[in-house]
Enzyme design. Structure first.
Site, PDB file in Angstrom:
ATOM      1  N   SER A  26      21.536  51.857  54.626  1.00  0.00           N
ATOM      2  CA  SER A  26      21.809  53.009  55.329  1.00  0.00           C
ATOM      3  C   SER A  26      22.541  53.832  53.905  1.00  0.00           C
ATOM      4  O   SER A  26      22.625  53.403  52.822  1.00  0.00           O
ATOM      5  CB  SER A  26      23.420  52.710  56.184  1.00  0.00           C
ATOM      6  OG  SER A  26      24.120  52.144  55.447  1.00  0.00           O
ATOM      7  N   GLU A  28      24.999  57.434  51.895  1.00  0.00           N
ATOM      8  CA  GLU A  28      25.704  57.960  52.104  1.00  0.00           C
ATOM      9  C   GLU A  28      25.739  59.337  51.371  1.00  0.00           C
ATOM     10  O   GLU A  28      25.509  59.327  50.408  1.00  0.00           O
ATOM     11  CB  GLU A  28      27.200  57.574  51.935  1.00  0.00           C
ATOM     12  CG  GLU A  28      28.189  58.785  51.505  1.00  0.00           C
ATOM     13  CD  GLU A  28      29.069  57.630  51.249  1.00  0.00           C
ATOM     14  OE1 GLU A  28      29.766  57.114  51.762  1.00  0.00           O
ATOM     15  OE2 GLU A  28      30.194  58.348  50.242  1.00  0.00           O
ATOM     16  N   ASP A 120      42.774  60.499  51.980  1.00  0.00           N
ATOM     17  CA  ASP A 120      43.689  60.774  50.780  1.00  0.00           C
ATOM     18  C   ASP A 120      44.803  61.374  51.612  1.00  0.00           C
ATOM     19  O   ASP A 120      44.684  62.701  51.912  1.00  0.00           O
ATOM     20  CB  ASP A 120      42.802  60.940  49.450  1.00  0.00           C
ATOM     21  CG  ASP A 120      41.703  60.246  49.405  1.00  0.00           C
ATOM     22  OD1 ASP A 120      41.488  59.064  48.936  1.00  0.00           O
ATOM     23  OD2 ASP A 120      40.605  60.741  48.575  1.00  0.00           O
ATOM     24  N   PHE A 223      35.323  57.718  38.981  1.00  0.00           N
ATOM     25  CA  PHE A 223      35.607  57.123  41.171  1.00  0.00           C
ATOM     26  C   PHE A 223      36.749  55.553  40.860  1.00  0.00           C
ATOM     27  O   PHE A 223      37.015  54.827  41.790  1.00  0.00           O
ATOM     28  CB  PHE A 223      34.830  56.507  41.551  1.00  0.00           C
ATOM     29  CG  PHE A 223      33.583  58.359  41.492  1.00  0.00           C
ATOM     30  CD1 PHE A 223      34.464  59.208  42.075  1.00  0.00           C
ATOM     31  CD2 PHE A 223      32.611  58.045  41.984  1.00  0.00           C
ATOM     32  CE1 PHE A 223      33.968  60.718  42.291  1.00  0.00           C
ATOM     33  CE2 PHE A 223      31.760  59.601  41.815  1.00  0.00           C
ATOM     34  CZ  PHE A 223      32.499  60.756  42.104  1.00  0.00           C
ATOM     35  N   HIS A 273      25.018  49.467  52.110  1.00  0.00           N
ATOM     36  CA  HIS A 273      25.939  50.971  52.754  1.00  0.00           C
ATOM     37  C   HIS A 273      25.196  51.420  50.984  1.00  0.00           C
ATOM     38  O   HIS A 273      26.221  50.930  50.202  1.00  0.00           O
ATOM     39  CB  HIS A 273      26.636  51.114  53.511  1.00  0.00           C
ATOM     40  CG  HIS A 273      26.694  52.149  53.687  1.00  0.00           C
ATOM     41  ND1 HIS A 273      26.497  53.325  54.260  1.00  0.00           N
ATOM     42  CD2 HIS A 273      27.507  52.924  53.351  1.00  0.00           C
ATOM     43  CE1 HIS A 273      26.761  54.454  54.394  1.00  0.00           C
ATOM     44  NE2 HIS A 273      27.798  54.162  53.861  1.00  0.00           N
TER      45      HIS A 273
END
Length: 290
Positions: A26, A28, A120, A223, A273
């Site tokens: 999958s 994103e 967030d 990140f 993912h």
């Protein structure tokens, strides 16, 4: 030396037997700034669709300005492919009435799968009224959505403890979530221990590892610093050699992602993912070599 380090050193020049048709992928994405005009982006998306992914998720971020684009991008994806399009929904910025309206809007548009997240905080030290568990319950009260939630193999940065983080995940699952997708990671041993701990507290639903192939190390490392993601020193060293060209660094990210997925597959993982960061051509190239 962790499992991935051993695999990378041993297999970085090895040709694997293909597992592409034995696993479920999958992807994103985040909504591009110009959904209708970015033809290169959509041609890249088409390549990933050819891999027949289980679903394609779309981020929802009030802080970075793409909140209003998520629904439009989902609708564009629905017109572009029959692949399941999965919007992210966050609850920290919204009230229940707004969330109920959005959920119903998605359901009536043919969206049956939601990735439910807290999101967030807009500012530090502000207490939210809703958490991901509450959003799961809200969605299940609206319609029979399939719901994915987030999981953190290396503990959420705000968690009080490893055990409390695990129990919160279990609460989300018990409230109606069908599966969990993890934050990306670079230490396979950490993920495998996390998987075992989930089983140990009775989480039997699918835990899908999140994989973030590195095309831009500086971007990904930022990140990691924000999200408490451990980057082994040996991976940092691979990227910080001053004599490496951009092409050489891309090759490292390419091979590292393949090795991670191959290694996890050998540990019994069949679902992955992929955090694309909208670098679809790079992701497609990796997937074709699995």
């Amino acid at each position: 030396m962790n499992l991935l380090n051993k695999k990378f050193i041993k297999n970085k020049t090895k040709n694997y037997l293909s597992i592409l048709h034995k696993i479920n992928l999958s992807f994103e994405f985040f909504p591009p700034s110009q959904i209708d005009l970015n033809q290169f982006f959509w041609s890249s998306i088409k390549k990933l669709i050819s891999l027949n992914p289980s679903f394609m998720s779309v981020t929802y971020g009030a802080n970075n300005g793409n909140k209003d684009n998520t629904y439009s991008f989902i609708k564009k994806l629905q017109s572009f492919t029959k692949i399941d399009s999965v919007p992210h929904m966050t609850c920290v910025h919204e009230n229940k009435i707004q969330l109920e309206k959005l959920a119903l809007k998605y359901w009536n548009s043919g969206v049956k799968h939601i990735l439910a997240l807290r999101g967030d905080y807009p500012k530090k030290n502000i207490k939210t009224q809703m958490y991901a568990k509450d959003l799961v319950i809200l969605l299940k009260n609206i319609a029979n959505f399939k719901i994915s939630v987030a999981a953190y193999p290396e503990i959420h940065p705000e968690a009080k403890s490893l055990q409390s983080d695990l129990m919160y995940l279990k609460d989300k699952i018990d409230s109606g979530a069908h599966q969990a997708i993890t934050q990306f990671f670079f230490d396979i041993d950490n993920f495998l221990r996390f998987r075992d701990r989930c089983l140990g507290i009775g989480i039997k639903e699918k835990i899908i590892p999140g994989i973030c192939p590195i095309k831009d190390f500086d971007q990904v490392y930022k990140f990691c610093l924000l999200s408490n993601i451990y980057v082994p020193n040996w991976i940092k060293d691979l990227y910080l050699k001053s004599n490496q060209t951009l092409a050489e660094k891309n090759k490292i990210g390419f091979q590292l992602a393949i090795n991670m997925i191959q290694s996890l597959y050998k540990e019994g993982i069949k679902d992955f993912h992929i955090y694309t960061l909208n670098k679809s051509d790079f992701i497609y190239s990796i997937c074709r070599h699995l």
